[in-house]
Write an enzyme that holds these catalytic residues in place. Structure first.
Site, PDB file in Angstrom:
ATOM      1  N   LYS A   1       0.887  -1.304  -0.042  1.00  0.00           N
ATOM      2  CA  LYS A   1      -0.005  -0.069  -0.064  1.00  0.00           C
ATOM      3  C   LYS A   1       0.757   1.155  -0.065  1.00  0.00           C
ATOM      4  CE  LYS A   1      -3.975  -2.119   0.489  1.00  0.00           C
ATOM      5  NZ  LYS A   1      -5.139  -2.007  -0.578  1.00  0.00           N
TER       6      LYS A   1
ATOM      7  N   HIS B   1     -10.627  -8.021  -7.330  1.00  0.00           N
ATOM      8  CA  HIS B   1     -10.298  -7.754  -6.028  1.00  0.00           C
ATOM      9  C   HIS B   1     -10.894  -8.654  -4.991  1.00  0.00           C
ATOM     10  CE1 HIS B   1     -11.850  -5.263  -2.444  1.00  0.00           C
ATOM     11  NE2 HIS B   1     -10.655  -5.127  -2.652  1.00  0.00           N
TER      12      HIS B   1
END
Length: 376
Positions: free
Chosen positions: A176, A307
């Site tokens: 991230k 996802h």
């Protein structure tokens, strides 16, 4: 044309999965959301007159779980007496049953558990894994890990998590970015790339936290790290911005996980807004609309990286003609008795019929509410 079978009952359950550690991405660090501690799942078990059964589920992170379950309870009776083979027609019937609250968002996501259960039933009846029923293009799919790369984890932990994932057989690593300090993002990416070495697939995910100018500036700095893609650099609905960024940067741009309808995905695909499409079957309403999205993506020659929910998306990615990835999250493993197998950087399609999933005893303990809808 006669009815081949009839749906006699639907068991709907609200399961609340606790996470072992609170999770934070860029949306938390920028103050837009709170750390993630639980994931809510509406589960649907559909039984037909023939005795065949199907299991499906949706999910919601943070808010929305009770709303999904409540809407699903309202529309579940629409399935009784229907032929479970008619997946397309039943998807439309369920969406129209809740059309007054829209054709995206909660109204569509509540349909997902039913639609997935119907496809699971169809594959189980055929004695085939879902991927085979859909027409598999491969027996395994490239896999990358996300769960070890959150911003809430210190850099040393991210590096250890990457090593653990790779030792288990995961191929790629995603971390991230999108924190308030871009320099810190770049430091972490540089460290992970150096740790992994050249050639190991590496992705980054900004979770929609950059403005257009920042995304271009940081994206150009990220070009040095040989990324497989840069994910969600901009607001999920900024098709124009994503298209401009995809045209300007060397690393591919990936997006789509937050969209909740075929129409929203069509807008991004038509705008050439990404190189990698990332639909989420539970968020778009199930497998039926997911297949419509991937047909559009395949026509454009785009890569696919669904996802979350690897337990479902492995089958859908295996049936995609083009380049495909699956996102590795171990979060859902406690919900099921079975485990997926990793080998040489790929996730193997199980040989069990349907999704090949059985709810675990822990899933039963985490059930907040349950209702059986049946004829009579």
């Amino acid at each position: 044309m006669g009815i081949a079978d009839r749906i006699t009952s639907v068991r709907l359950s609200h399961v609340d999965l606790p996470l072992s550690t609170p999770i934070s991405d860029a949306k938390v660090l920028t103050g837009r959301q709170k750390p993630l501690t639980r994931v809510a799942f509406p589960f649907a078990e559909i039984t037909a007159e023939s005795g065949h059964r199907g299991l499906g589920f949706g999910y919601s992170k943070r808010a929305g779980g009770p709303a999904l379950y409540a809407h699903a309870r309202e529309i579940a009776p629409e399935l009784l007496g229907e032929d479970p083979n008619d997946t397309g027609r039943l998807w439309s019937k369920l969406v129209w049953a809740g059309a007054s609250v829209g054709r995206s968002g909660v109204a569509v996501q509540a349909v997902a558990a039913f639609d997935i259960a119907l496809w699971d039933l169809k594959a189980r009846r055929a004695g085939l894994p879902l991927a085979k029923l859909l027409g598999a293009h491969r027996e395994s799919v490239d896999v990358y890990n996300t769960s070890g790369g959150f911003l809430s984890s210190p850099l040393e932990q991210v590096l250890d998590n990457a090593d653990l994932a790779r030792s288990r057989g995961v191929g790629g690593i995603k971390i991230k970015v999108g924190s308030p300090d871009p320099a810190e993002d770049l430091r972490r990416v540089e460290a992970v790339r150096a740790h992994l070495g050249d050639g190991v697939p590496l992705m980054v995910d900004a979770n929609q936290q950059w403005e257009r100018s920042a995304a271009l500036r940081i994206g150009r700095r990220l070009e040095a790290y040989d990324l497989v893609w840069i994910e969600e650099p901009l607001d999920a609905y900024d098709a124009e911005g994503h298209a401009a960024l995809a045209a300007a940067l060397d690393p591919p741009v990936a997006t789509g996980e937050m969209l909740t309808s075929v129409a929203e995905h069509t807008a991004l695909i038509d705008a050439n807004a990404s190189d990698v499409v990332q639909p989420d079957a539970p968020r778009v309403g199930g497998i039926t609309p997911f297949l419509r999205i991937t047909a559009l993506a395949d026509r454009k020659g785009l890569s696919l990286a669904p996802h979350f929910v690897m337990e479902l998306h492995l089958h859908l990615a295996a049936a995609y003609p083009g380049t495909a990835w699956v996102e590795h999250f171990e979060w859902l493993e406690p919900l099921f008795e079975e485990r997926l197998q990793l080998k040489d950087g790929r996730l193997l399609v199980p040989d069990r019929p349907g999704l090949g999933l059985t709810p675990s005893d822990r899933a039963a303990r985490w059930t907040v509410d349950s209702v059986l809808v049946r004829e009579g």
